[in-house]
Design a protein around this motif. Structure first.
Motif, PDB file in Angstrom:
ATOM      1  N   THR A 109       0.816  -1.205   0.000  1.00  0.00           N
ATOM      2  CA  THR A 109       0.000   0.000   0.000  1.00  0.00           C
ATOM      3  C   THR A 109       0.854   1.262   0.000  1.00  0.00           C
ATOM      4  OG1 THR A 109      -1.645  -1.216   1.273  1.00  0.00           O
ATOM      5  CG2 THR A 109      -1.925   1.134   1.149  1.00  0.00           C
ATOM      6  N   ALA A 110       2.005   1.192   0.630  1.00  0.00           N
ATOM      7  CA  ALA A 110       2.903   2.345   0.733  1.00  0.00           C
ATOM      8  C   ALA A 110       4.323   1.894   0.389  1.00  0.00           C
ATOM      9  CB  ALA A 110       2.828   2.923   2.142  1.00  0.00           C
ATOM     10  N   PRO A 111       4.611   1.686  -0.901  1.00  0.00           N
ATOM     11  CA  PRO A 111       5.899   1.126  -1.308  1.00  0.00           C
ATOM     12  C   PRO A 111       7.112   1.954  -0.882  1.00  0.00           C
ATOM     13  CG  PRO A 111       4.532   1.590  -3.236  1.00  0.00           C
ATOM     14  CD  PRO A 111       3.722   1.907  -2.034  1.00  0.00           C
ATOM     15  N   HIS A 112       6.918   3.223  -0.621  1.00  0.00           N
ATOM     16  CA  HIS A 112       8.039   4.049  -0.176  1.00  0.00           C
ATOM     17  C   HIS A 112       8.547   3.619   1.205  1.00  0.00           C
ATOM     18  CE1 HIS A 112       4.248   5.947   1.009  1.00  0.00           C
ATOM     19  NE2 HIS A 112       4.881   6.249   2.120  1.00  0.00           N
ATOM     20  N   THR A 113       7.774   2.800   1.921  1.00  0.00           N
ATOM     21  CA  THR A 113       8.205   2.314   3.240  1.00  0.00           C
ATOM     22  C   THR A 113       9.214   1.172   3.151  1.00  0.00           C
ATOM     23  OG1 THR A 113       6.364   0.763   3.387  1.00  0.00           O
ATOM     24  CG2 THR A 113       6.015   2.973   4.329  1.00  0.00           C
TER      25      THR A 113
END
Length: 90
Positions: free
Chosen positions: A40-44
């Protein structure tokens, strides 16, 4: 919420990870599944790698919560959640 929300995030009751899909709320919780966060939040993903957590591509990530992963890797959960929140684009 079971964990502290990001400082830049408004405290909302009942906020789920699914609300991240539209980029509206960035509250990561210790009971969120690791795979859900990364999808959901690939930058993590960079946070998982920085903490030397081999969760990226791991089949267990679909079952492990943040709490589970931090315990298994010997990572301080509060520090990890803070790092997740800090990496979220404004």
């Amino acid at each position: 919420m079971t964990s502290a929300a990001c400082a830049s995030t408004k405290r909302l009751t009942g906020v789920s990870l699914s609300s991240l899909r539209n980029g509206v709320v960035h509250a990561f919780r210790s009971d969120d599944l690791v795979d859900d966060i990364m999808r959901t939040a690939p930058h993590t993903i960079r946070v998982f790698l920085a903490f030397r957590m081999a969760c990226v591509g791991c089949p267990i990530a679909t079952f492990h919560t943040v709490e589970d992963a931090c315990r298994e890797h010997g990572i301080d959960r509060k520090k990890f959640l803070a790092a997740l929140c800090d990496c979220v684009p404004a």
